[in-house]
Design a protein around this motif. Sequence first.
Motif, PDB file in Angstrom:
ATOM      1  N   SER A   1    -130.437  16.212  75.950  1.00 44.42           N
ATOM      2  CA  SER A   1    -129.914  15.304  77.039  1.00 44.42           C
ATOM      3  C   SER A   1    -128.406  15.737  77.615  1.00 44.42           C
ATOM      4  N   PRO A   2    -128.438  16.126  78.937  1.00 46.46           N
ATOM      5  CA  PRO A   2    -127.179  16.310  79.768  1.00 46.46           C
ATOM      6  C   PRO A   2    -126.325  15.278  79.515  1.00 46.46           C
ATOM      7  N   LEU A   3    -126.698  13.758  79.405  1.00 49.42           N
ATOM      8  CA  LEU A   3    -125.960  12.681  79.431  1.00 49.42           C
ATOM      9  C   LEU A   3    -125.084  12.457  77.989  1.00 49.42           C
ATOM     10  N   HIS A   4    -125.227  13.527  76.834  1.00 52.64           N
ATOM     11  CA  HIS A   4    -124.851  13.069  75.712  1.00 52.64           C
ATOM     12  C   HIS A   4    -123.427  13.924  75.570  1.00 52.64           C
ATOM     13  N   PHE A   5    -122.276  13.381  75.362  1.00 51.58           N
ATOM     14  CA  PHE A   5    -121.107  14.166  75.273  1.00 51.58           C
ATOM     15  C   PHE A   5    -120.365  14.049  74.148  1.00 51.58           C
ATOM     16  N   GLN A   6    -119.650  14.972  73.569  1.00 51.04           N
ATOM     17  CA  GLN A   6    -119.087  14.994  72.482  1.00 51.04           C
ATOM     18  C   GLN A   6    -117.496  15.462  72.583  1.00 51.04           C
ATOM     19  N   LEU A   7    -116.703  14.454  71.913  1.00 48.36           N
ATOM     20  CA  LEU A   7    -115.168  14.577  72.163  1.00 48.36           C
ATOM     21  C   LEU A   7    -114.696  14.736  70.532  1.00 48.36           C
ATOM     22  N   HIS A   8    -113.900  16.162  70.311  1.00 43.74           N
ATOM     23  CA  HIS A   8    -113.577  16.184  69.069  1.00 43.74           C
ATOM     24  C   HIS A   8    -112.013  15.477  69.053  1.00 43.74           C
ATOM     25  N   VAL A   9    -111.891  14.660  67.928  1.00 39.74           N
ATOM     26  CA  VAL A   9    -110.949  13.615  67.754  1.00 39.74           C
ATOM     27  C   VAL A   9    -110.325  13.767  66.422  1.00 39.74           C
ATOM     28  N   VAL A  10    -108.944  13.780  66.313  1.00 45.41           N
ATOM     29  CA  VAL A  10    -108.080  13.802  65.066  1.00 45.41           C
ATOM     30  C   VAL A  10    -107.501  12.554  64.868  1.00 45.41           C
ATOM     31  N   THR A  11    -107.624  11.802  64.033  1.00 50.17           N
ATOM     32  CA  THR A  11    -107.299  10.607  63.453  1.00 50.17           C
ATOM     33  C   THR A  11    -106.209  10.517  62.487  1.00 50.17           C
ATOM     34  N   ARG A  12    -104.847   9.956  62.684  1.00 50.33           N
ATOM     35  CA  ARG A  12    -104.057   9.869  61.533  1.00 50.33           C
ATOM     36  C   ARG A  12    -103.673   8.293  61.198  1.00 50.33           C
ATOM     37  N   LEU A  13    -104.027   8.294  60.115  1.00 53.38           N
ATOM     38  CA  LEU A  13    -103.794   6.825  59.387  1.00 53.38           C
ATOM     39  C   LEU A  13    -102.483   6.720  58.102  1.00 53.38           C
ATOM     40  N   SER A  14    -102.065   5.680  58.327  1.00 53.24           N
ATOM     41  CA  SER A  14    -100.945   5.425  57.388  1.00 53.24           C
ATOM     42  C   SER A  14    -101.146   4.160  56.702  1.00 53.24           C
ATOM     43  N   PHE A  15    -101.398   4.097  55.315  1.00 55.03           N
ATOM     44  CA  PHE A  15    -101.500   3.143  54.602  1.00 55.03           C
ATOM     45  C   PHE A  15    -100.258   2.749  53.572  1.00 55.03           C
ATOM     46  N   ASN A  16    -100.224   1.415  53.358  1.00 55.92           N
ATOM     47  CA  ASN A  16     -99.154   0.940  52.576  1.00 55.92           C
ATOM     48  C   ASN A  16     -99.518   0.797  51.147  1.00 55.92           C
ATOM     49  N   GLU A  17     -98.730   0.278  50.246  1.00 59.30           N
ATOM     50  CA  GLU A  17     -98.928   0.226  48.828  1.00 59.30           C
ATOM     51  C   GLU A  17    -100.289  -0.637  48.491  1.00 59.30           C
ATOM     52  N   GLN A  18    -100.845  -1.613  49.214  1.00 56.25           N
ATOM     53  CA  GLN A  18    -101.977  -2.426  49.177  1.00 56.25           C
ATOM     54  C   GLN A  18    -103.096  -1.763  49.622  1.00 56.25           C
ATOM     55  N   GLY A  19    -102.889  -0.689  50.156  1.00 54.97           N
ATOM     56  CA  GLY A  19    -104.195   0.101  50.975  1.00 54.97           C
ATOM     57  C   GLY A  19    -104.698  -0.293  52.181  1.00 54.97           C
ATOM     58  N   ARG A  20    -103.791  -1.256  53.015  1.00 56.26           N
ATOM     59  CA  ARG A  20    -104.045  -1.376  54.102  1.00 56.26           C
ATOM     60  C   ARG A  20    -103.475  -0.508  55.412  1.00 56.26           C
ATOM     61  N   VAL A  21    -104.075  -0.645  56.253  1.00 50.38           N
ATOM     62  CA  VAL A  21    -103.601   0.678  57.563  1.00 50.38           C
ATOM     63  C   VAL A  21    -102.155  -0.236  57.972  1.00 50.38           C
ATOM     64  N   THR A  22    -101.454   0.632  58.023  1.00 53.83           N
ATOM     65  CA  THR A  22    -100.158   0.238  58.808  1.00 53.83           C
ATOM     66  C   THR A  22     -99.849   1.011  60.094  1.00 53.83           C
ATOM     67  N   HIS A  23    -100.684   2.139  60.179  1.00 57.17           N
ATOM     68  CA  HIS A  23    -100.388   3.118  61.444  1.00 57.17           C
ATOM     69  C   HIS A  23    -101.727   3.914  61.690  1.00 57.17           C
ATOM     70  N   HIS A  24    -102.044   3.764  63.028  1.00 52.48           N
ATOM     71  CA  HIS A  24    -103.422   4.425  63.316  1.00 52.48           C
ATOM     72  C   HIS A  24    -103.166   5.006  64.491  1.00 52.48           C
ATOM     73  N   ARG A  25    -103.335   6.299  64.618  1.00 47.80           N
ATOM     74  CA  ARG A  25    -103.228   7.196  66.234  1.00 47.80           C
ATOM     75  C   ARG A  25    -104.310   8.152  66.172  1.00 47.80           C
ATOM     76  N   ASP A  26    -104.899   8.314  67.249  1.00 50.50           N
ATOM     77  CA  ASP A  26    -106.017   9.419  67.462  1.00 50.50           C
ATOM     78  C   ASP A  26    -105.409  10.295  68.413  1.00 50.50           C
ATOM     79  N   PHE A  27    -105.708  11.671  68.269  1.00 51.60           N
ATOM     80  CA  PHE A  27    -105.451  12.831  69.253  1.00 51.60           C
ATOM     81  C   PHE A  27    -106.591  13.376  69.451  1.00 51.60           C
ATOM     82  N   TRP A  28    -106.562  13.884  70.952  1.00 52.01           N
ATOM     83  CA  TRP A  28    -107.699  14.708  71.450  1.00 52.01           C
ATOM     84  C   TRP A  28    -106.957  15.704  72.359  1.00 52.01           C
ATOM     85  N   ASP A  29    -107.725  16.831  72.638  1.00 51.23           N
ATOM     86  CA  ASP A  29    -107.166  17.631  73.525  1.00 51.23           C
ATOM     87  C   ASP A  29    -107.629  17.430  75.135  1.00 51.23           C
TER      88      ASP A  29
END
Length: 139
Positions: A73-101
Motif C-alpha cells: 500500500s502507498p497509503l501506509h506510512f512509517q515514522l521512526h520515533v524515539v521516546t524518553r520516559l522517566s519513572f519515580n520510585e514507585q515505577g510511575r511515569v513522571t516524564h514522557h517525551r517523543d522525538f522524531w526527525d
Amino acid sequence: MGDICENESFDGHRKTVVEHTLNILLLPGIHCEENKSQGSTDSLVSVSGSPSSAPHYPATSLRVPGTSLSVSSPLHFQLHVVTRLSFNEQGRVTHHRDFWDIKDVIGLVPGVSLAQWIGTRLAAFGLSHLSRFWNREKV
C-alpha cells in the motif's frame, strides 16, 4: 520496537529511551492485513511479549480487483520515533517525551522524497560546475 536503553540514578529514578516505529495507515477499510515477521532479531522486546520470538506486525496491502494478487500500500506510512520516559520510585511515569526527525515527517508527504532527491542532485550539479569555474579562474 527497536533499541531500549535504561539507567537508574542515585535517588531511585529510572530513565528509559525506546526507539520504535509509528505506523500510519490512511483509509484502513480498503486494506487487507497479512501477518509477516519483521525479520530483525536485534530487538530486545517483541510485540508479542516473548523475547525469544521475532516481532510481528500487520503488513498492509491493497488487493488487485478480480485477482488474488495484492500490492503493498502507498497509503501506509512509517515514522521512526524515539521516546524518553522517566519513572519515580514507585515505577510511575513522571516524564514522557517523543522525538522524531523533521526529515522523516516531511517524507510522509507523497512526492516529497522524490523532490528532495531531485533537489540534492541539482544542487550537487550546480556546485560541481561552480567549482570548475572557480578552478579555471585561479589558473
